[in-house]
Design a protein around this motif. Sequence first.
Motif, PDB file in Angstrom:
ATOM      1  N   GLU A 193       3.038 -27.115  34.838  1.00 31.36           N
ATOM      2  CA  GLU A 193       3.871 -26.368  33.766  1.00 31.36           C
ATOM      3  C   GLU A 193       4.556 -27.878  32.947  1.00 31.36           C
ATOM      4  O   GLU A 193       4.249 -27.782  31.708  1.00 31.36           O
ATOM      5  N   LEU A 197       1.167 -27.902  30.735  1.00 31.92           N
ATOM      6  CA  LEU A 197       1.472 -26.785  29.685  1.00 31.92           C
ATOM      7  C   LEU A 197       2.184 -27.438  28.473  1.00 31.92           C
ATOM      8  O   LEU A 197       1.934 -27.021  27.325  1.00 31.92           O
ATOM      9  N   LEU A 218      -4.450 -22.950  34.852  1.00 26.89           N
ATOM     10  CA  LEU A 218      -4.868 -23.654  33.448  1.00 26.89           C
ATOM     11  C   LEU A 218      -6.274 -24.482  33.421  1.00 26.89           C
ATOM     12  O   LEU A 218      -6.573 -24.937  34.588  1.00 26.89           O
TER      13      LEU A 218
END
Length: 234
Positions: A193, A197, A218
């Motif tokens: 994250e 991300l 992801l």
Amino acid sequence: MKKVKTYSHLFFDLDHTLWDFEKNSEETLVHLFHEFELHRLGDFTITDFYKKYSYINLRLWDLFHKGKIDQQELREKRFVKCLTGLGVAEEDVPVGLSEAYTDICPTKSAVFPFTHEVLGYLKQKYTLHIITNGFKDVQAIKLQSSNLTQYFSEVVTSECVNCTKPDRRIYQHALERAGVKASESLMIGDNLEADILGAMNAGLDQVFFNPERKRIPLKPTYEVACLSELKTFL
């Protein structure tokens, strides 16, 4: 590994990517267990103490990343929650335990395999930087203790812009500090994250450092299980 596009600047996470947080933290916790004679406080072992602390610390850092607690609260709560979770009365939690951890742990020098070899190689080809959610004072000591300072031009911490990864503002600030465009930059980190991300949302390509080879939801630009793999495409 597919051929990468041309980058000029590489941004690294520090903890769990270069600096071996788990190993350094465990050494520190074992030291504190003996120094503060924690075995006198209840029926738990060093292993119990380490596991409970790791569990609590991980969750408090998650709250910190999400802006739900601040630095002081994180530091004050982790050992209290750890030891009360092991059955110790809150008033019996030793004074100075948290401060001792904060003083000792950053002085540990363990890094992941091939860290120095890879950074030395990359520094000849790229400008290297750090983007970390760790605290400025602590991260500076970690870099010095592990002899990593020499590799990096800019060290950007969450305190610089009063926000944490994955907030795109910390990436934008890092790019401005480095004087480089997102399209010319690559982020390398272990946190899906915060690092992957977050970098995606800021327009940077990413390398997911995944030594445990976890399955992930992801699709980062690149993925490596060992830092040495960076040399095969950078």
